[in-house]
Structure formats: structure tokens, C-alpha cells
Write an enzyme that holds these catalytic residues in place. Structure first.
Site, PDB file in Angstrom:
ATOM      1  N   ARG A 118       0.807  -1.232   0.000  1.00 52.31           N
ATOM      2  CA  ARG A 118       0.000   0.000   0.000  1.00 52.31           C
ATOM      3  C   ARG A 118       0.839   1.280   0.000  1.00 52.31           C
ATOM      4  O   ARG A 118       0.393   2.326   0.443  1.00 52.31           O
ATOM      5  CB  ARG A 118      -0.969   0.027   1.187  1.00 52.31           C
ATOM      6  N   LYS A 140       2.447  11.777 -10.519  1.00 51.46           N
ATOM      7  CA  LYS A 140       1.578  10.907 -11.320  1.00 51.46           C
ATOM      8  C   LYS A 140       2.372   9.674 -11.721  1.00 51.46           C
ATOM      9  O   LYS A 140       3.464   9.785 -12.276  1.00 51.46           O
ATOM     10  CB  LYS A 140       1.112  11.629 -12.589  1.00 51.46           C
ATOM     11  N   GLU A 182       8.051  20.288 -23.993  1.00 48.43           N
ATOM     12  CA  GLU A 182       7.424  20.527 -22.681  1.00 48.43           C
ATOM     13  C   GLU A 182       8.007  21.789 -22.037  1.00 48.43           C
ATOM     14  O   GLU A 182       7.311  22.508 -21.326  1.00 48.43           O
ATOM     15  CB  GLU A 182       7.609  19.320 -21.755  1.00 48.43           C
ATOM     16  N   LYS A 224       6.506  23.829 -12.785  1.00 45.79           N
ATOM     17  CA  LYS A 224       5.671  22.652 -12.547  1.00 45.79           C
ATOM     18  C   LYS A 224       5.398  22.509 -11.049  1.00 45.79           C
ATOM     19  O   LYS A 224       4.278  22.198 -10.634  1.00 45.79           O
ATOM     20  CB  LYS A 224       6.299  21.371 -13.104  1.00 45.79           C
ATOM     21  N   GLU A 234      -5.109  17.574  -9.753  1.00 51.76           N
ATOM     22  CA  GLU A 234      -5.698  18.051 -11.007  1.00 51.76           C
ATOM     23  C   GLU A 234      -7.209  18.208 -10.931  1.00 51.76           C
ATOM     24  O   GLU A 234      -7.962  17.684 -11.760  1.00 51.76           O
ATOM     25  CB  GLU A 234      -5.313  17.126 -12.173  1.00 51.76           C
ATOM     26  N   ARG A 238      -4.085  22.505 -12.431  1.00 51.49           N
ATOM     27  CA  ARG A 238      -3.046  21.609 -12.958  1.00 51.49           C
ATOM     28  C   ARG A 238      -3.322  21.205 -14.401  1.00 51.49           C
ATOM     29  O   ARG A 238      -2.403  20.863 -15.151  1.00 51.49           O
ATOM     30  CB  ARG A 238      -2.906  20.368 -12.052  1.00 51.49           C
ATOM     31  N   ASN A 242      -1.691  20.425 -19.575  1.00 50.13           N
ATOM     32  CA  ASN A 242      -2.065  19.618 -20.747  1.00 50.13           C
ATOM     33  C   ASN A 242      -2.187  20.461 -22.017  1.00 50.13           C
ATOM     34  O   ASN A 242      -2.730  19.990 -23.013  1.00 50.13           O
ATOM     35  CB  ASN A 242      -3.394  18.884 -20.485  1.00 50.13           C
ATOM     36  N   HIS A 245      -1.985  19.007 -25.519  1.00 48.33           N
ATOM     37  CA  HIS A 245      -2.012  17.558 -25.348  1.00 48.33           C
ATOM     38  C   HIS A 245      -3.261  16.884 -25.926  1.00 48.33           C
ATOM     39  O   HIS A 245      -3.201  15.707 -26.271  1.00 48.33           O
ATOM     40  CB  HIS A 245      -1.837  17.183 -23.876  1.00 48.33           C
ATOM     41  N   HIS A 249      -2.232  14.047 -28.170  1.00 47.50           N
ATOM     42  CA  HIS A 249      -2.604  12.651 -27.931  1.00 47.50           C
ATOM     43  C   HIS A 249      -3.330  12.067 -29.143  1.00 47.50           C
ATOM     44  O   HIS A 249      -3.132  10.903 -29.493  1.00 47.50           O
ATOM     45  CB  HIS A 249      -3.485  12.527 -26.687  1.00 47.50           C
ATOM     46  N   HIS A 262       6.184  11.737 -28.111  1.00 45.32           N
ATOM     47  CA  HIS A 262       5.178  12.525 -27.398  1.00 45.32           C
ATOM     48  C   HIS A 262       5.437  14.037 -27.556  1.00 45.32           C
ATOM     49  O   HIS A 262       4.529  14.801 -27.901  1.00 45.32           O
ATOM     50  CB  HIS A 262       5.186  12.117 -25.928  1.00 45.32           C
TER      51      HIS A 262
END
Ligand SMILES: NC(=O)c1ccc[n+]([C@@H]2O[C@H](COP(=O)([O-])OP(=O)(O)OC[C@H]3O[C@@H](n4cnc5c(N)ncnc54)[C@H](O)[C@@H]3O)[C@@H](O)[C@H]2O)c1
Ligand SMILES: [Zn+2]
Length: 353
Positions: A118, A140, A182, A224, A234, A238, A242, A245, A249, A262
Site C-alpha cells: 500500500r 503521477k 514541454e 511545474k 488536477e 493543474r 495539458n 495535449h 494525444h 510525445h
């Protein structure tokens, strides 16, 4: 050596940035809770940097696992391999998982740390520009599902992020440029001065000038860290990270993952998002020119309007679905928008309104 703090109350942690911090230049053992650590790396990075990491962990019991290289291994099967290794080596709640590599290694190793018992302690040692300016910061973690990227994961903040900018000397140029997308993103969404600095120093970055790279990484991490500290999970701000993106994507998905990196897809996606924003033509031109100066694409590949709509979740049946885009108010200021100009979007992707 520079240190930036990600301020998250009792989960706050430092990002330590410097050239030559591997080879014992920084005492990482201090952040290893117990004595045991599992270093997760891959077949490309481990031969280059695993031995250089050992002196930073003096006094620790180190085991390691090397994953096959590539996004296609960011899977539950790989997660299982890492968990198996933790179990068979008798890892306990005090074991620390250390990710040594790019964003793929960081995401899957971080997720293993989030899951094992955990949640055990986790350290990021990012070795790509993208990982140093983006994926190693913010907590993340996760893996891909065959139906989509990053569908399975958890928030799990590291104890420390150790960035040795010297690792970039072995990074393929195409990966370096993808990471610059980025970096440009941060300037475009929240720091007009940084954007200007990038305009004047892009050539130095491409030439891997150590001071220029160090500054770009530091400023990106500061920005960031600020955004993450404001909105860790988010639920609001936040999301501006993106920018570019949604289009990016879709490009990655339509071409098949791996065809465009990417960062390359995000680069073209940012130009599209700037157009959708309706900001001044001169500002859109500045963004395109900076992206081109970084050796990145400013136009998407040929994709049919149907494919665009479908991959962005807007096929004919769900045309009314409210998509949200990150748009620019001006260069250096982004916001999340559900009320964008549909006509402009349709024109951008060559669809009939
Ligand atoms: N968690 C987050 O917040 C977040 C944010 C952005 C991206 N990501 C994820 O990050 C991943 C992309 O990361 P990436 O761009 O670092 O790709 P990557 O991890 O695949 O690394 C790119 C390539 O460079 C190699 N490499 C790494 N360091 C090297 C070095 N110093 N010298 C030589 N080769 C080196 C890798 O082995 C790989 O072949 C994606 O899976 C993406 O979803 C996560
Ligand atoms: Zn990205």
C-alpha cells in the site's frame, strides 16, 4: 547545485539539480528510509548509469531490476515483474524504490512503489529531458492499458527528485528536442519572460550548452512545482499542463504510438491549440517559430477530420459532448475552456461545421 521544493505539506520534497550529481555528488542514502532499495532501470540506461548511482547510495543494500526499453513495456505485466522482485527479495515497508531512467521507467516504478504494501518510499532519478522537466515531478505514476495510455495509475509523490543534467549528454538528439516541447509549454502557459528567454537561447539549448540547459530545467521544475503545489490532484489549475495535449494525444493515437515522439506530437498540438485560442497572429507566429527553432514540427501529420473527431471523443454520435481544451489568453497565460469556437476547431481539423 540548485534545490527547488515541491510544497505539499507533509509530502513536500526537494528537486535537486546539478551537473555531475551521480558518481557520489549527492547523498541519496539520506532519503532511503530503511537500508534497502530497489533500483528500477532499463536495458539502455542501466549500463550507462547504474554503477554511477551506487556511490550516491553508500551504506544501502541495493538490488536492481532492468526492464526492456520502450513505451510498449509500460504495462501491468512489467508492474508485476517489479512487484515479484520486491516480494522475492523480501522487501518490507521500509524499502525504497528508485527509478533510474526516462518517463517510462519513472511511471511504472513509481506505480510499483505506490502499490507495494500500500505504498513504499520512492525516489526519482530522471535521465531524459522530458523526465527531468516534467514526468519526475508531481507524483503521477501508472501504466498503459491496451485501450489507452496511462489508464491505470496512482498519485504517489517521491521523497526526492535527483536530476544530474550530465546524463543528457548520452541522450539521442531527437529525445532532447522532444523534451524541449514541454519546456516551451511552460513558457507558453505561465511564464512570458521564460518564453522570451527561450526565444533568445534556443540555439544554446540545442547545442546542449550546460548553463542554458541547467536554467531551462530549473525554471521548468519551478513552474511545474508551483502548479502542482496549487492543485496536486488536477481538480483545476493543474490541467493547464495539458496545453497542446488533446491534439497531441490524438496525433500519437492516430499515427500509432512511437511514430512521433510525445513531445513532437505536443509541439504540433500546441500550435493548433494556439490557433483555436484565437490569440493575436503575431503571438501564434512567435510560438510556431520557437517550436520550429527547437527542431520540432509545427504542423500535424495528415489525419482525416473523422479520425480527429473520433480520437478526441467527438465522433458524429457524440458531437454535443463538451470537450475541454487548454487555451491561451495570451502568450504566457493559459486557461481551461469548454466554450471554445467550434467553427475554428472544425476549420483546424478540416471538418465541415
Ligand atoms: N508522470 C507524469 O507526470 C508524466 C508526464 C509526462 C510524460 N509521462 C510519461 O513519460 C513517458 C515518456 O518519457 P520519456 O520521454 O522520458 O521516454 P522514455 O522513458 O521512453 O525515454 C526515451 C528513450 O531514451 C532512453 N534514455 C533515457 N535516458 C537516457 C540517457 N541519459 N541516455 C541515453 N538514452 C536514454 C530510454 O531508454 C528511451 O529509449 C511516457 O510514458 C509518458 O506517458 C509521464
Ligand atoms: Zn506531455
Amino acid at each position: 547545485m540548485k534545490t527547488i521544493t515541491v510544497a505539499l505539506d507533509d509530502r513536500s520534497y526537494p528537486i535537486v539539480i546539478g551537473r555531475g550529481l551521480l558518481d557520489g555528488g549527492f547523498d541519496l542514502a539520506e532519503y532511503v528510509r530503511g537500508n534497502d532499495c530497489l533500483v528500477v532501470s532499463n536495458d539502455t540506461v542501466a549500463p550507462l548509469y547504474l554503477d554511477k548511482l551506487r556511490p550516491n547510495l553508500a551504506g544501502c543494500d541495493i538490488t536492481s531490476i532492468s526492464l526492456p526499453d520502450g513505451e510498449s513495456f509500460k504495462t501491468l505485466a512489467t508492474l508485476q515483474k517489479i512487484l515479484d522482485q520486491l516480494v522475492t527479495s523480501g522487501a518490507n515497508r521500509d524499502t525504497t524504490v528508485i527509478a533510474l531512467g526516462g518517463g517510462v521507467v519513472g511511471d511504472v516504478a513509481g506505480f510499483a512503489a505506490a502499490c507495494y504494501m500500500r505504498g513504499v518510499a520512492f525516489i526519482q532519478v530522471p535521465t531524459t529531458l522530458l523526465a527531468q522537466v516534467d514526468s519526475s515531478v508531481g507524483g503521477k505514476t501508472g501504466v498503459n492499458h491496451e485501450k489507452g495510455k496511462n489508464l491505470i495509475g496512482a498519485f504517489h509523490q517521491p521523497e526526492v527528485v535527483l536530476i544530474d543534467t550530465g546524463t543528457l549528454t548520452t541522450l539521442p538528439e531527437r529525445e532532447l528536442k522532444a523534451g524541449l516541447a514541454e519546456v516551451i509549454k511552460y513558457g507558453a502557459i505561465c511564464d512570458p519572460d521564460f518564453f522570451e528567454w527561450l526565444e533568445s537561447d534556443m540555439a544554446a539549448l540545442i547545442d546542449q550548452d550546460p548553463d542554458a540547459l541547467a536554467y531551462a530545467i530549473r525554471r521548468s521544475c519551478e513552474l511545474k512545482a508551483e502548479v502542482v503545489a496549487e492543485d496536486e490532484r488536477e481538480s483545476g489549475r493543474r490541467a493547464i499542463l495539458n496545453f497542446g495535449h488533446t491534439f497531441g494525444h490524438a496525433i500519437e493515437h492516430c499515427l500509432g504510438y512511437g511514430k512521433w515522439l510525445h513531445g513532437e506530437a505536443v509541439a504540433a498540438g500546441m500550435v493548433m491549440a494556439a490557433e483555436l485560442s484565437g490569440i493575436a497572429a503575431a503571438d501564434r507566429a512567435r510560438l510556431s517559430e520557437l517550436i520550429a527553432a527547437a527542431g520540432l514540427p509545427t504542423q500535424p501529420p495528415a489525419i482525416s477530420s473523422e479520425r480527429w473527431l473520433e480520437t478526441m471523443g467527438m465522433d458524429k454520435k457524440v458531437q454535443k459532448k463538451q470537450l475541454r481544451f487548454v487555451l491561451l489568453r495570451s502568450l504566457g497565460e493559459a486557461y481551461v475552456c469548454a466554450d471554445y469556437d467550434h467553427g475554428r476547431l472544425y476549420a483546424l481539423i478540416g471538418a465541415e461545421a
